[in-house]
Write an enzyme that holds these catalytic residues in place. Structure first.
Site: not given
Ligand code: S3P
Length: 423
Positions: A7, A12, A153, A155, A305, A332, A336, A383
């Site tokens: 994913k 990306r 993170s 993200q 995750d 999340k 969770r 999940r």
């Molecule tokens: C992800 C980063 C993670 C992960 C998410 C996908 C990504 O989140 O939990 O499912 O693709 O960068 P966080 O950045 O909030 O940890």
């Protein structure tokens, strides 16, 4: 068996392809709702994103700096990754965009990306608590910053790096705790000027802005986070001997395999290779007696995750499994820690919920009772639904789940594959 494409890499590949000049081609893309939300958003901002009959995706990009203002709100569904990474991209374009999402996404904190992106010059009008729906206006030229991540993170890291793509000069992110590095690997592959320096425990990532991206051919490996459900199902089910082909094993993602081995899980890596700059192998998993352990919180980011399904494995292990340092699990797609504590307790597991983790007293291999007359609440979290399906396999009376539709966000053929694997 094989699981669908990763994913994180799928999101990306579409975003970076949409910023390159020319055509990128992607095979093995995850066609789940989250990734389709990213594809729709990139189309709404001017890229051509098409699926061909054989399942290859073709992306014609607009060039770095070339995103157009979307005429409609960007509907992000359940996808935090789409939302936060796109906020980063838009932050350094002089365009306005509105983000909306489902009830789960609208409850999740966006302040963690609003803070650095505001420092770069973007302006936000968010709902209470820094949440969706929100409207943002990007800045051009944006201001390059040096940002030390206050939470582990990927993200947030990626949002700042993506904003940096169209920002003059050098944008720097400092990571005190390493998180998944797909953005760094893939941006380098697409021709970005990016360097990573390791000093002590910090990772310093610098990106030079306003450099063109070159289109790529991307082969997306299988998602280790999706394989996780089948790894645990095979370990828990007597007589199992399951090979999952083509699983991505980037060290920033492979924590679960390590922890399950430490618990006594028989997991072999076969045919290790590199695909699209990512380590990949086939995993052969055999039924094993598991023993509870203390999970080192330092490994958490590399399996962030996978905790819901680890909790299922721990519920059937011999002895106690203790997890800590998992505050992030509360923000999340659902909380969770509380969702899994409630669901597993209802299925007969012995769980103590703490502020930052669960302590689980396993059955020593005895099946769980199952949920009898209660239904597991999934709280719009894919999940939780898939983890409890695995718990159902390892139960006497089965587990009933209230809503399996969230599984479509990340693993559309999960139920089909589980039925096949369970024979
Ligand atoms: C992800 C980063 C993670 C992960 C998410 C996908 C990504 O989140 O939990 O499912 O693709 O960068 P966080 O950045 O909030 O940890």
């Amino acid at each position: 068996m094989r699981v669908p494409g990763d994913k994180s890499i799928s999101h990306r590949s579409i975003m970076f392809g949409a910023l390159a000049v020319g055509e990128s081609r992607i095979t093995g893309l995850l066609e789940g709702e989250d990734v389709l939300a990213t594809a729709a958003a990139m189309r709404a901002m001017g890229a051509r994103v098409e699926r061909e009959a054989d399942g290859t995706w073709s992306v014609h990009g607009v060039g770095v700096g070339g995103l157009l203002e979307p005429t409609q709100p960007l509907e992000m569904g359940n996808s935090g990754t789409s939302t936060r990474l796109l906020m980063g991209l838009i932050a350094s374009h002089r365009i306005t965009a509105q983000f909306t999402g489902d009830a789960s996404l609208s409850g999740r904190p966006m302040g963690r990306v609003i803070t650095p992106l505001s420092q770069m010059g973007a302006v936000f009008d968010a709902s209470e608590g820094g949440r969706l729906p929100l409207t943002m206006r990007g800045a051009y030229p944006a201001v390059p910053i040096t940002y030390r991540l206050p939470v582990a993170s990927a993200q947030v890291k990626s949002a700042v790096l993506l904003a940096g793509l169209n920002t003059p000069g050098i944008t720097t992110v400092i990571e005190p705790v390493p998180t998944r590095d797909h953005s760094e690997r893939m941006l380098t592959g697409f021709g970005a000027e990016l360097e990573v320096e390791e000093t002590g425990s910090d990772r310093i990532i610098r990106i030079r802005g306003e450099v063109d991206l070159k289109p790529q051919i991307v082969e997306v490996p299988g998602d280790p986070s999706s394989a996780a459900f089948f790894i645990v199902a095979a370990l828990l089910t007597e007589g199992s001997d399951l090979t999952i082909e083509n699983v991505g094993l980037n060290p920033t993602r492979a924590g679960l395999v390590q922890v399950l081995r430490d618990m006594g899980g028989n997991i072999e890596e076969l045919n290790p290779r590199t695909i699209g700059g990512e380590p990949v192998a086939d995993l052969r998993v055999r039924h094993s007696a598991l023993t509870g352990i203390d999970v080192d919180p330092a490994i958490a980011p590399s399996m962030i995750d996978e905790f819901p399904v680890l909790f299922v494995a721990a519920s059937l292990a011999k002895g106690t499994t203790t997890t800590s340092g998992l505050d992030e699990l509360r923000v999340k797609e659902s909380d969770r820690l509380s969702a899994m504590a409630a669901a597993l307790t209802a299925a007969g597991a012995r769980i103590e919920e703490r502020e930052d983790g669960l302590v689980i007293e396993g059955t020593g291999g005895e099946p769980l009772r199952g949920t009898a007359n209660s239904r597991t609440k999934t709280h719009l979290d894919h999940r939780i639904a898939m983890s409890m399906a695995v718990a159902g396999l390892a139960s006497r009376d089965g587990v009933e789940v209230d809503d399996v539709s969230p599984i479509q966000t990340s693993f559309p053929n999960f139920m089909e594959l589980l039925r096949e694997a369970a024979g």
